[in-house]
Structures are given as C-alpha cells and as structure tokens.
Design an enzyme around this catalytic site. Sequence first.
Site, short mmCIF file in Angstrom:
data_model
loop_
_atom_site.label_atom_id
_atom_site.label_comp_id
_atom_site.label_asym_id
_atom_site.label_seq_id
_atom_site.Cartn_x
_atom_site.Cartn_y
_atom_site.Cartn_z
N LEU A 1 5.38 0.47 -5.86
CA LEU A 1 6.20 1.23 -6.80
C LEU A 1 5.31 1.52 -8.00
O LEU A 1 4.55 0.65 -8.44
CB LEU A 1 7.42 0.42 -7.25
CG LEU A 1 8.63 0.35 -6.31
CD1 LEU A 1 9.64 -0.66 -6.85
CD2 LEU A 1 9.27 1.71 -6.15
N ASP A 2 5.41 2.72 -8.54
CA ASP A 2 4.61 3.07 -9.71
C ASP A 2 4.92 2.13 -10.88
O ASP A 2 6.01 1.57 -10.97
CB ASP A 2 4.89 4.51 -10.15
CG ASP A 2 4.39 5.52 -9.14
OD1 ASP A 2 3.43 5.20 -8.41
OD2 ASP A 2 4.96 6.61 -9.06
N LYS A 3 3.97 2.01 -11.77
CA LYS A 3 4.15 1.15 -12.95
C LYS A 3 5.39 1.52 -13.75
O LYS A 3 6.12 0.63 -14.21
CB LYS A 3 2.89 1.22 -13.82
CG LYS A 3 2.88 0.24 -14.98
CD LYS A 3 1.55 0.30 -15.71
CE LYS A 3 1.51 -0.70 -16.87
NZ LYS A 3 0.21 -0.66 -17.58
N SER B 1 8.11 2.71 -12.61
CA SER B 1 9.30 2.58 -11.77
C SER B 1 9.70 1.12 -11.64
O SER B 1 8.93 0.21 -11.95
CB SER B 1 9.03 3.17 -10.37
OG SER B 1 8.64 4.52 -10.46
#
Length: 286
Positions: free
Chosen positions: A108-110, A112
């Site tokens: 998951l992106d930072k 997110s």
Amino acid sequence: MSAESGKRLNKYISDTGLCSRREADKLIEQKRVTVNNKPPELGTKIGPNDEVRVDGKRVNAVAKDKSDRVYIVYNKPIGITCTTERHVRGNIIDAIKHKQRIFPIGRLDKPSEGLILLTSDGDIVNKILRAENAHDKEYEVTVNQPISERFLQRMARGVPILGTVTKPCTVKARGKFSFTIILTQGLNRQIRRMCEFLGYEVTKLKRTRIMHLSLDKLPPGQWRNLTEKELSTLNEAVRTSSKTATIDETSALNKNPAVQTQPAKEKLSLQRRGKGHQGTNKFSKK
C-alpha cells in the site's frame, strides 16, 4: 548433491520466508548461497540431507505442514512504508515488530491505509499476487470533488493508464465525495492514476478487504494472526493459482518500494496525457 525428486533451490529458500524466488535466484548467481559447502547451480534440487546456507547462515527447511509459518493481517496507518528495508524510516517491519522474519504481500502506498497481509511463507506470496487469479481487493476512496454517475461508470468500465486499460471492476458510491471499488489488479498506484485520468484527486484511500479477509474492528497500527479458518480458506483459494508472479507483481516484493513498472519517459507521457484530458472532461468539475 541432491535428489532429483527434491525441491528446487530457489523455492526451498523462498519457502523459508527469506526472500522471493526471483531474489533467491539472484543470491545464487551472486555466489552467496552454498549447498553442502559448495556453490550450486540455479537448477539444483535440495534433498532432506542437504545443508543450505545463505551468506554463511544455515537456512532450515520449512515444516511440511507449514506450522512454523506466520500469517498476519495488519491495519497499516498512513505514513508507514511497505518495505523490508530497515534503513527506511517508518518501514513496515519496524512498525509491526514481529519476532519472526516476515514480509508484506503486495503493498500500500505511504499515503494509503488499511489491510495488508504479511507472512513468512514465500510459497503463498506469488500465488496471491497473480492478477489473473482474480483475488478481490476492496477499497474505500474519498476524492476532492463530488462524484457523478458517469465517473462511476468510467471507473468501472476501465481507464487507460500505464500503457494499458484497467480491467472492469465494481464501483459504488458511498457518499457525495466517496466510493468503494473492488479490484482484481495491482497496477502501480492504480486507483490514484484512474482518478487522476478522470480529473479527480484522491484525498483518502483505505483498503478494507483482500478476498475473504477484512479489517473488521482492527484498529490502525494493530495486527492479528489469521484464524485457522481464515488460513484454510486462503490456502484453498490459492490452491490452483499459478506460483509465478508477473514482472509488475514481482515489483511489489522488491526491496525498493518505489520500483516502477514502466520507463520514466513513458510514464511522464501518460501523466501529461491524463492531465491534458482533465481539461476536457465533462464531469471533472461536477
């Protein structure tokens, strides 16, 4: 050295949770692996009496029933980076502080938040990451302007990003500025790029479910072990899955979380194309 009926060396190493199979191949090529104190070939198979070492440290075989494997659900907060590189500030490994060596399945992106699986079972990782296995991932998304029915239809039908068109997916409105989306793909920053192409900016993104696994009431920053029933269902779901990940999906296992799936020039071109489209989008300002 080892029996013909044994397990391939890269799978043997991957199954221990040390790294992915592709990374194991690199370790072998770099002469960092020995089998019975000798450098092996890539196709070497490991028997029950063989001794495998990586950088001089013995790597023990995984238990046949995988009773020594770890499978956890983590509610990743915003700001945590899904990398196993310990020098990266805010990395997911330091955040969880698990006693065993684990790594995330996908990422998951930072910016997110939400559900992410972590495990020490290298064998199950590639199975889950295979996009064509159609494993559902559900997200709650909030954007910077009111959504329209046409926006929902376009997202569901497929959006051109990263040189391809996203697969059809399920999209439903949750509120004036929010919606849920169920994907079976894992393209780089997929939801954010889809919204950007249609003239929207994601202000909040939370993954709430992967297949049958959900966050339920798990607080942000907390983790729990999978139950026996959850693990049994997970193993059954991926039982017939391919074990080999595509290049895009394997990048999720790469030590560098910023791994890109296409050359920078092509991405820049696509981003510009997306921004240009925003100006003519009929519903981007609704």
